[in-house]
Design a protein around this motif. Structure first.
Motif, PDB file in Angstrom:
ATOM      1  N   PRO A  19      30.084  39.502  41.040  1.00 53.85           N
ATOM      2  CA  PRO A  19      30.983  39.697  42.191  1.00 53.85           C
ATOM      3  C   PRO A  19      32.445  39.510  41.806  1.00 53.85           C
ATOM      4  O   PRO A  19      33.336  39.998  42.490  1.00 53.85           O
ATOM      5  CB  PRO A  19      30.518  38.639  43.190  1.00 53.85           C
ATOM      6  N   ILE A  20      32.697  38.840  40.697  1.00 52.63           N
ATOM      7  CA  ILE A  20      34.066  38.610  40.240  1.00 52.63           C
ATOM      8  C   ILE A  20      34.790  39.920  39.985  1.00 52.63           C
ATOM      9  O   ILE A  20      36.000  40.018  40.154  1.00 52.63           O
ATOM     10  CB  ILE A  20      34.072  37.697  38.986  1.00 52.63           C
ATOM     11  N   ILE A  21      34.040  40.960  39.602  1.00 49.07           N
ATOM     12  CA  ILE A  21      34.656  42.266  39.355  1.00 49.07           C
ATOM     13  C   ILE A  21      35.332  42.762  40.627  1.00 49.07           C
ATOM     14  O   ILE A  21      36.507  43.121  40.630  1.00 49.07           O
ATOM     15  CB  ILE A  21      33.610  43.282  38.845  1.00 49.07           C
ATOM     16  N   GLN A  22      34.596  42.764  41.728  1.00 45.53           N
ATOM     17  CA  GLN A  22      35.160  43.231  42.998  1.00 45.53           C
ATOM     18  C   GLN A  22      36.237  42.277  43.496  1.00 45.53           C
ATOM     19  O   GLN A  22      37.264  42.719  43.997  1.00 45.53           O
ATOM     20  CB  GLN A  22      34.076  43.379  44.054  1.00 45.53           C
ATOM     21  N   MET A  23      36.022  40.976  43.345  1.00 49.32           N
ATOM     22  CA  MET A  23      36.991  39.997  43.831  1.00 49.32           C
ATOM     23  C   MET A  23      38.357  40.190  43.177  1.00 49.32           C
ATOM     24  O   MET A  23      39.377  39.866  43.768  1.00 49.32           O
ATOM     25  CB  MET A  23      36.479  38.578  43.597  1.00 49.32           C
ATOM     26  N   SER A  28      32.753  48.901  39.112  1.00 50.28           N
ATOM     27  CA  SER A  28      31.794  49.125  38.031  1.00 50.28           C
ATOM     28  C   SER A  28      30.809  50.182  38.491  1.00 50.28           C
ATOM     29  O   SER A  28      30.564  50.336  39.681  1.00 50.28           O
ATOM     30  CB  SER A  28      31.045  47.836  37.687  1.00 50.28           C
ATOM     31  N   VAL A  29      30.302  50.924  37.528  1.00 57.15           N
ATOM     32  CA  VAL A  29      29.312  51.951  37.838  1.00 57.15           C
ATOM     33  C   VAL A  29      28.381  52.080  36.633  1.00 57.15           C
ATOM     34  O   VAL A  29      28.818  52.009  35.488  1.00 57.15           O
ATOM     35  CB  VAL A  29      29.980  53.297  38.200  1.00 57.15           C
ATOM     36  N   CYS A  48      40.100  46.317  36.538  1.00 54.33           N
ATOM     37  CA  CYS A  48      39.697  45.998  35.163  1.00 54.33           C
ATOM     38  C   CYS A  48      40.610  46.685  34.144  1.00 54.33           C
ATOM     39  O   CYS A  48      40.679  46.273  32.989  1.00 54.33           O
ATOM     40  CB  CYS A  48      38.252  46.404  34.905  1.00 54.33           C
ATOM     41  N   ALA A  49      41.300  47.743  34.576  1.00 49.07           N
ATOM     42  CA  ALA A  49      42.201  48.479  33.686  1.00 49.07           C
ATOM     43  C   ALA A  49      43.294  47.561  33.179  1.00 49.07           C
ATOM     44  O   ALA A  49      44.079  47.044  33.955  1.00 49.07           O
ATOM     45  CB  ALA A  49      42.800  49.673  34.418  1.00 49.07           C
ATOM     46  N   GLY A  50      43.326  47.342  31.896  1.00 48.74           N
ATOM     47  CA  GLY A  50      44.354  46.523  31.288  1.00 48.74           C
ATOM     48  C   GLY A  50      44.200  45.027  31.514  1.00 48.74           C
ATOM     49  O   GLY A  50      45.056  44.247  31.105  1.00 48.74           O
TER      50      GLY A  50
END
Length: 108
Positions: A19-23, A28-29, A48-50
């Motif tokens: 969930p940290i990705i969305q937070m 992600s896919v 996540c870019a950069g």
């Protein structure tokens, strides 16, 4: 065995485990999940870019997918190196189409 495909099970896992990705505004896919070869390709986008810790996130995803899914033997996580964005997001930060800068296995 479940009626869900390996890709669907990995997507569900990503929602619960990452969930940290969305937070942090990331997406992600799961691009590929082949139960016959054990190969999985996940792309990160959005925030996540950069991001300075995206490589750590990618390594955690690689390690955990291999550990948590018996059918998974090889994981490639592509991390954007610049402002590439997923087109749209849904639950858990799942992304849309991402545009590639290069065909490198870890960065695009």
């Amino acid at each position: 065995m479940s009626d869900e495909s390996l890709a669907e099970r990995i997507e569900t896992w990503m929602v619960g485990q990452m969930p940290i990705i969305q937070m942090h505004g990331g997406t992600s896919v799961v691009r590929e999940a082949d139960p016959e070869t054990g190969e999985v390709v996940v792309e990160l986008g959005g925030g996540c870019a950069g991001c300075g810790v995206s490589n750590v996130t990618a390594e955690n995803i690689r390690r955990d997918l291999i550990t948590d899914f018996e059918a998974v033997t090889d994981v490639t996580v592509r991390v954007p190196s610049s402002g590439d964005q997923g087109a749209s997001t849904v639950e858990g930060g799942r992304g849309g189409e991402l545009r590639h800068e290069t065909d490198a296995s870890n960065h695009f």
